[in-house]
Design an enzyme around this catalytic site. Sequence first.
Site, short mmCIF file in Angstrom:
data_model
loop_
_atom_site.label_atom_id
_atom_site.label_comp_id
_atom_site.label_asym_id
_atom_site.label_seq_id
_atom_site.Cartn_x
_atom_site.Cartn_y
_atom_site.Cartn_z
NE ARG A 77 -8.53 -4.57 4.39
CZ ARG A 77 -8.94 -4.89 4.21
NH1 ARG A 77 -9.57 -6.38 3.67
NH2 ARG A 77 -9.42 -4.09 2.98
CG ASP B 132 3.15 -5.94 7.90
OD1 ASP B 132 2.15 -5.96 7.45
OD2 ASP B 132 2.81 -6.45 9.68
N GLY C 168 0.64 -1.64 0.04
CA GLY C 168 -0.37 0.21 -0.07
C GLY C 168 0.40 1.49 0.23
CB THR D 97 0.95 1.11 6.90
OG1 THR D 97 0.15 1.39 6.97
CG2 THR D 97 2.09 0.55 7.83
CG ASP E 298 -3.30 0.92 8.97
OD1 ASP E 298 -4.49 1.35 8.07
OD2 ASP E 298 -4.03 -0.71 8.78
NE ARG F 155 -2.51 -3.93 -1.92
CZ ARG F 155 -1.78 -3.90 -0.81
NH1 ARG F 155 -0.95 -4.37 0.02
NH2 ARG F 155 -3.06 -2.78 -0.33
CG ASP G 294 -0.76 -2.00 10.56
OD1 ASP G 294 0.00 -1.36 10.45
OD2 ASP G 294 -2.17 -2.55 10.74
#
Length: 326
Positions: A175, A106, A14, A129, A131, A75, A133
Amino acid sequence: MTKIKRIAVLTSGGDAPGMNAAIRAVVRSALAFDLKVFGIYNGFEGLVSDNIEQLDNKSVANCIQRGGTILKTSRYPAFKDPNVRKQAIKNLQKHKIDALVVLGGDGSFRGAKLLGDEADIRTIGIPCTIDNDIIGTDYTIGFDTARNTALQAIDKIRDTAFSHSNNFLVEVMGRASGLLAMDVGLAGGAEFILIPEIKVSVDELVERIRSRKRLKMGSIIVVAEADKPGRSFKIAEQIEKKIGIVYKVCVLGHTQRGGTPTVRDREVASLMGYHAVKSLLAGETHKMIAYNQERYVTVDFPAPDLGARPFAQEDLLEINRILSES
Ligand code: ADP
């Protein structure tokens, strides 16, 4: 320790605002230390298809302020196949590349680690990212820009929500992680914040809405998308069915991925890019650059299958409840 001479950089998975600032920093730091630098386009796919080009200082001019990635990303699940990676290794050897900087999440680091295991190259990851995370670092490039983008959207929704006395569910990305939802919910004055880590049933949510001290109109609930992007529509439908209160839905979606990176993202990206080159020069490999306790350090790539960084902000949910109810 052999001295590295030629390094390559790619962006994978992403995209995140600030990636360009990190690419720029990798390229210019490498050139400053007399290394040759190569850009690999389109992530691991471009490594396999040999979409590789030498870069100079000018290649990264005028990109620090741009979202997305000038190297493009992809991707590319085929990279899990060792035979496909053999082609990637051939291309690295063809260009005599002895070190690789991978910007991504990751998943991308799993690919980078395998390449480092299978080929005679050093690999370093830079965590990107929206996120935030990734296990092992307190901060990932893109998070600050995304939360500011989401917050601006919430502020705008609040204007119309107030004017019409409408209620809104605003769905943000996340997510597996509620960090983005938590920050924008708190900063945007959300009445409730729904995150993937703490499951709240619609019955519980309805109970909380019912038990509010005062009836609020124009209220906003922030919902992290969790494993079902668009889940807010169903939640809104169920709330209306159960207690007759209408919640309109706004899904912010990919708007959160783009846009001009904030000061914080440009700064962290610039410093992570610089430190990635320095750590390769120091002989490190199979590492990720991390920002922990206000310092840039190198840590091991996150162990596969550990998942997202655990949520440790339950206290903020409680504080938000107090602030939004009184
Ligand atoms: P992110 O890096 O943002 O977590 P993904 O999980 O989609 O995003 O991973 C990005 C890319 O990294 C994948 O499309 C694939 O090319 C590569 N990748 C992911 N997992 C692996 C793996 N187990 N082995 C090899 N390559 C992988």
